[in-house]
Design a protein around this motif. Structure first.
Motif, PDB file in Angstrom:
ATOM      1  N   GLU A  38       1.532   1.448  -3.901  1.00 13.63           N
ATOM      2  CA  GLU A  38       1.428   0.044  -3.529  1.00 13.63           C
ATOM      3  C   GLU A  38       2.046  -0.839  -4.617  1.00 13.63           C
ATOM      4  O   GLU A  38       1.943  -0.540  -5.807  1.00 13.63           O
ATOM      5  CB  GLU A  38      -0.034  -0.360  -3.302  1.00 13.63           C
ATOM      6  N   ASN A  39       2.684  -1.892  -4.147  1.00 14.22           N
ATOM      7  CA  ASN A  39       3.232  -2.898  -5.056  1.00 14.22           C
ATOM      8  C   ASN A  39       2.353  -4.140  -4.940  1.00 14.22           C
ATOM      9  O   ASN A  39       2.171  -4.671  -3.839  1.00 14.22           O
ATOM     10  CB  ASN A  39       4.666  -3.242  -4.670  1.00 14.22           C
ATOM     11  N   ILE A  40       1.806  -4.561  -6.052  1.00 20.43           N
ATOM     12  CA  ILE A  40       0.939  -5.735  -6.045  1.00 20.43           C
ATOM     13  C   ILE A  40       1.808  -6.981  -6.191  1.00 20.43           C
ATOM     14  O   ILE A  40       2.626  -7.072  -7.103  1.00 20.43           O
ATOM     15  CB  ILE A  40      -0.106  -5.641  -7.174  1.00 20.43           C
ATOM     16  N   ARG A  41       1.610  -7.932  -5.298  1.00 22.28           N
ATOM     17  CA  ARG A  41       2.441  -9.144  -5.277  1.00 22.28           C
ATOM     18  C   ARG A  41       2.493  -9.790  -6.655  1.00 22.28           C
ATOM     19  O   ARG A  41       1.481  -9.996  -7.305  1.00 22.28           O
ATOM     20  CB  ARG A  41       1.892 -10.135  -4.243  1.00 22.28           C
ATOM     21  N   GLY A  42       3.683 -10.091  -7.102  1.00 18.80           N
ATOM     22  CA  GLY A  42       3.850 -10.736  -8.401  1.00 18.80           C
ATOM     23  C   GLY A  42       4.100  -9.765  -9.535  1.00 18.80           C
ATOM     24  O   GLY A  42       4.485 -10.181 -10.630  1.00 18.80           O
ATOM     25  N   PHE A  43       3.898  -8.478  -9.269  1.00 13.87           N
ATOM     26  CA  PHE A  43       4.156  -7.450 -10.270  1.00 13.87           C
ATOM     27  C   PHE A  43       5.268  -6.549  -9.755  1.00 13.87           C
ATOM     28  O   PHE A  43       5.380  -6.309  -8.580  1.00 13.87           O
ATOM     29  CB  PHE A  43       2.903  -6.618 -10.548  1.00 13.87           C
ATOM     30  N   GLN A  44       6.071  -6.040 -10.652  1.00  8.73           N
ATOM     31  CA  GLN A  44       7.181  -5.221 -10.192  1.00  8.73           C
ATOM     32  C   GLN A  44       6.873  -3.738 -10.267  1.00  8.73           C
ATOM     33  O   GLN A  44       7.705  -2.918  -9.934  1.00  8.73           O
ATOM     34  CB  GLN A  44       8.443  -5.546 -10.985  1.00  8.73           C
ATOM     35  N   ILE A  60       6.860   0.137   4.009  1.00  7.92           N
ATOM     36  CA  ILE A  60       6.411  -0.878   4.955  1.00  7.92           C
ATOM     37  C   ILE A  60       5.964  -2.110   4.177  1.00  7.92           C
ATOM     38  O   ILE A  60       5.345  -1.996   3.111  1.00  7.92           O
ATOM     39  CB  ILE A  60       5.272  -0.333   5.867  1.00  7.92           C
ATOM     40  N   ARG A  61       6.295  -3.274   4.708  1.00  4.27           N
ATOM     41  CA  ARG A  61       5.864  -4.514   4.094  1.00  4.27           C
ATOM     42  C   ARG A  61       4.556  -4.973   4.709  1.00  4.27           C
ATOM     43  O   ARG A  61       4.214  -4.586   5.822  1.00  4.27           O
ATOM     44  CB  ARG A  61       6.959  -5.576   4.243  1.00  4.27           C
ATOM     45  N   SER A  62       3.848  -5.825   4.005  1.00  4.06           N
ATOM     46  CA  SER A  62       2.502  -6.188   4.440  1.00  4.06           C
ATOM     47  C   SER A  62       2.494  -7.051   5.702  1.00  4.06           C
ATOM     48  O   SER A  62       1.438  -7.232   6.310  1.00  4.06           O
ATOM     49  CB  SER A  62       1.757  -6.914   3.318  1.00  4.06           C
ATOM     50  N   ASN A  63       3.651  -7.575   6.093  1.00  8.24           N
ATOM     51  CA  ASN A  63       3.697  -8.377   7.327  1.00  8.24           C
ATOM     52  C   ASN A  63       3.924  -7.515   8.572  1.00  8.24           C
ATOM     53  O   ASN A  63       4.138  -8.031   9.665  1.00  8.24           O
ATOM     54  CB  ASN A  63       4.771  -9.459   7.221  1.00  8.24           C
ATOM     55  N   MET A  64       3.888  -6.191   8.361  1.00  5.75           N
ATOM     56  CA  MET A  64       4.050  -5.256   9.467  1.00  5.75           C
ATOM     57  C   MET A  64       2.811  -4.372   9.542  1.00  5.75           C
ATOM     58  O   MET A  64       2.096  -4.210   8.549  1.00  5.75           O
ATOM     59  CB  MET A  64       5.289  -4.389   9.260  1.00  5.75           C
ATOM     60  N   ASP A  65       2.577  -3.753  10.710  1.00  4.70           N
ATOM     61  CA  ASP A  65       1.484  -2.788  10.777  1.00  4.70           C
ATOM     62  C   ASP A  65       1.957  -1.390  11.173  1.00  4.70           C
ATOM     63  O   ASP A  65       1.192  -0.431  11.137  1.00  4.70           O
ATOM     64  CB  ASP A  65       0.361  -3.262  11.710  1.00  4.70           C
ATOM     65  N   LYS A  66       3.230  -1.289  11.505  1.00  2.48           N
ATOM     66  CA  LYS A  66       3.757   0.031  11.880  1.00  2.48           C
ATOM     67  C   LYS A  66       5.254   0.056  11.618  1.00  2.48           C
ATOM     68  O   LYS A  66       5.956  -0.938  11.852  1.00  2.48           O
ATOM     69  CB  LYS A  66       3.492   0.289  13.364  1.00  2.48           C
ATOM     70  N   ASN A  98      -5.841  -2.972  -3.691  1.00  2.13           N
ATOM     71  CA  ASN A  98      -5.672  -4.395  -3.976  1.00  2.13           C
ATOM     72  C   ASN A  98      -5.221  -5.172  -2.741  1.00  2.13           C
ATOM     73  O   ASN A  98      -4.191  -4.885  -2.151  1.00  2.13           O
ATOM     74  CB  ASN A  98      -4.647  -4.548  -5.104  1.00  2.13           C
ATOM     75  N   SER A  99      -6.002  -6.166  -2.369  1.00  5.28           N
ATOM     76  CA  SER A  99      -5.654  -6.958  -1.186  1.00  5.28           C
ATOM     77  C   SER A  99      -4.396  -7.796  -1.413  1.00  5.28           C
ATOM     78  O   SER A  99      -3.812  -8.321  -0.467  1.00  5.28           O
ATOM     79  CB  SER A  99      -6.823  -7.861  -0.791  1.00  5.28           C
ATOM     80  N   ALA A 100      -3.964  -7.907  -2.676  1.00  2.00           N
ATOM     81  CA  ALA A 100      -2.740  -8.651  -2.974  1.00  2.00           C
ATOM     82  C   ALA A 100      -1.486  -7.771  -2.875  1.00  2.00           C
ATOM     83  O   ALA A 100      -0.370  -8.244  -3.097  1.00  2.00           O
ATOM     84  CB  ALA A 100      -2.828  -9.256  -4.373  1.00  2.00           C
ATOM     85  N   SER A 101      -1.657  -6.508  -2.538  1.00  2.00           N
ATOM     86  CA  SER A 101      -0.491  -5.625  -2.397  1.00  2.00           C
ATOM     87  C   SER A 101       0.321  -6.040  -1.186  1.00  2.00           C
ATOM     88  O   SER A 101      -0.220  -6.277  -0.105  1.00  2.00           O
ATOM     89  CB  SER A 101      -0.944  -4.174  -2.252  1.00  2.00           C
ATOM     90  N   ASP A 102       1.655  -6.136  -1.377  1.00  2.07           N
ATOM     91  CA  ASP A 102       2.505  -6.650  -0.297  1.00  2.07           C
ATOM     92  C   ASP A 102       3.569  -5.670   0.160  1.00  2.07           C
ATOM     93  O   ASP A 102       4.368  -5.981   1.051  1.00  2.07           O
ATOM     94  CB  ASP A 102       3.147  -7.972  -0.726  1.00  2.07           C
ATOM     95  N   TYR A 103       3.576  -4.486  -0.438  1.00  2.34           N
ATOM     96  CA  TYR A 103       4.635  -3.534  -0.111  1.00  2.34           C
ATOM     97  C   TYR A 103       4.096  -2.152  -0.414  1.00  2.34           C
ATOM     98  O   TYR A 103       3.451  -1.932  -1.453  1.00  2.34           O
ATOM     99  CB  TYR A 103       5.867  -3.861  -0.969  1.00  2.34           C
ATOM    100  N   PHE A 104       4.384  -1.199   0.484  1.00  2.50           N
ATOM    101  CA  PHE A 104       3.810   0.129   0.365  1.00  2.50           C
ATOM    102  C   PHE A 104       4.893   1.178   0.632  1.00  2.50           C
ATOM    103  O   PHE A 104       5.767   0.975   1.489  1.00  2.50           O
ATOM    104  CB  PHE A 104       2.674   0.318   1.379  1.00  2.50           C
ATOM    105  N   ILE A 105       4.802   2.275  -0.095  1.00  2.00           N
ATOM    106  CA  ILE A 105       5.807   3.330   0.024  1.00  2.00           C
ATOM    107  C   ILE A 105       5.113   4.683   0.089  1.00  2.00           C
ATOM    108  O   ILE A 105       4.095   4.899  -0.591  1.00  2.00           O
ATOM    109  CB  ILE A 105       6.756   3.341  -1.199  1.00  2.00           C
ATOM    110  N   TRP A 106       5.668   5.572   0.877  1.00  2.00           N
ATOM    111  CA  TRP A 106       5.257   6.978   0.870  1.00  2.00           C
ATOM    112  C   TRP A 106       6.353   7.802   0.202  1.00  2.00           C
ATOM    113  O   TRP A 106       7.538   7.654   0.520  1.00  2.00           O
ATOM    114  CB  TRP A 106       5.025   7.499   2.284  1.00  2.00           C
ATOM    115  N   TYR A 107       5.896   8.676  -0.719  1.00  2.00           N
ATOM    116  CA  TYR A 107       6.806   9.582  -1.403  1.00  2.00           C
ATOM    117  C   TYR A 107       6.375  11.022  -1.153  1.00  2.00           C
ATOM    118  O   TYR A 107       5.185  11.307  -1.006  1.00  2.00           O
ATOM    119  CB  TYR A 107       6.789   9.344  -2.922  1.00  2.00           C
TER     120      TYR A 107
END
Lengths: 117, 112
Positions: B92-98, B50-56, B27-36
Motif C-alpha cells: 500500500e502507498n499512503i497518500r502523501g508518502f512515496q 489499483i487506485r483507491s477510486n476503484m473497487d475492481k 491505513n485508511s489514507a492509503s490511495d494506491y495498492f499493488i500486488w507483487y
C-alpha cells in the motif's frame, strides 16, 4: 517494461569487509530508488529512500553510517554495507519507480544475497 | 486449503483451480495498492495495481478487488498454474508518502 538491474547477485565475504551493491534502472531515469532488506520467509522492510543528488532518507532504526547510500546519477544508486558482520547477512533488494505520476509501481531488482562469514 | 505456517500463511490449490489471496491493509489514507509475486531467490515482480477510486481491476488471469470499508484487498488468479507458485505480497502507498508498505505475504502452492 521498466527494468531494474542489481549487482552482484551474491556476495560471500569475511567479517569486517565493506560490500557495495549497485542498483541500475536500465530503460528509464529514476530520481528516487528504494533499498529493502528481507529476512527468510519474511516481508520486505524498507531501509532507505535514495534521492538523486541529495541525501538518502533512512527509516527508523537503520544506521546511516552502516548502510551508506549514494545516488549519483538518474540511473544508479549504490548501497555500501560498511564493516559487515554476520548479523548483516540478508537479502538486499532495490527498486525504482518511473518518473511521472506518484501512483506508479516500484520495479524491483533481483536482489543481492549477502553472506558474512 | 489454507493454513498458517510458522512465518507465512500458505494457500495450497490444484492446477486449474481459481485462487484467492487476501490482504488486510492498515491505513485508511492509503490511495494506491499493488500486488507483487516473488519467486525464490528473486525480487518481487509487479502483477497488478489499483487506485483507491476503484473497487475492481482485471488483468490477464488476475483480478484485484478493493474494499475500502473494511480495508481489504484480494488477488484472484484464474485457472492457477504450477508456474504461479510463489509468495504474493500486497503493498500500500499512503497518500502523501512515496514509499510502499508491504504486507506479510502469502505462499501459493500449486499442485499439478
Amino acid at each position: 517494461g521498466a527494468v531494474v538491474s542489481q549487482h552482484p547477485s551474491r556476495v560471500i565475504c569475511k567479517s569486517g569487509t565493506s560490500v557495495k551493491i549497485e542498483c541500475r534502472s536500465l530503460d528509464f531515469q529514476a530520481t528516487t530508488m528504494f533499498w529493502y532488506r528481507q529476512f527468510p520467509k519474511k516481508s520486505l522492510m524498507l531501509m532507505a529512500t535514495s534521492n538523486e543528488g541529495s541525501k538518502a532518507t533512512y527509516e527508523q532504526g537503520v544506521e546511516k553510517d552502516k548502510f551508506l547510500i549514494n545516488h549519483a546519477s538518474l540511473t544508479l544508486s549504490t548501497l555500501t554495507v560498511t564493516s559487515a558482520h554476520p548479523e548483516d547477512s540478508s537479502f538486499y533488494i532495490c527498486s525504482a519507480r518511473e518518473p511521472g505520476y506518484s501512483n506508479q509501481p516500484q520495479h524491483f531488482g533481483d536482489g543481492t544475497r549477502l553472506s558474512i562469514l | 486449503g489454507e493454513s498458517v505456517g510458522l512465518h507465512l500463511p500458505t494457500l495450497s490449490v490444484q492446477e486449474g483451480d481459481n485462487s484467492i489471496i487476501n490482504c488486510a491493509y492498515s491505513n485508511s489514507a492509503s490511495d494506491y495498492f499493488i500486488w507483487y509475486k516473488q519467486e525464490s531467490g528473486k525480487g518481487p515482480q509487479f502483477i497488478i495495481d489499483i487506485r483507491s477510486n476503484m473497487d475492481k481491476r482485471q488483468g490477464q488471469r488476475v483480478t484485484v478487488l478493493l474494499n475500502k470499508t473494511v480495508k481489504h484487498l484480494s488477488l484472484q488468479i484464474a485457472a492457477t498454474q504450477p508456474g504461479d507458485s510463489a509468495v504474493y505480497f500486497c503493498a500500500e502507498n499512503i497518500r502523501g508518502f512515496q514509499k510502499l508498505v508491504f504486507g506479510t505475504g502469502t505462499r501459493l502452492l500449486v499442485s499439478p
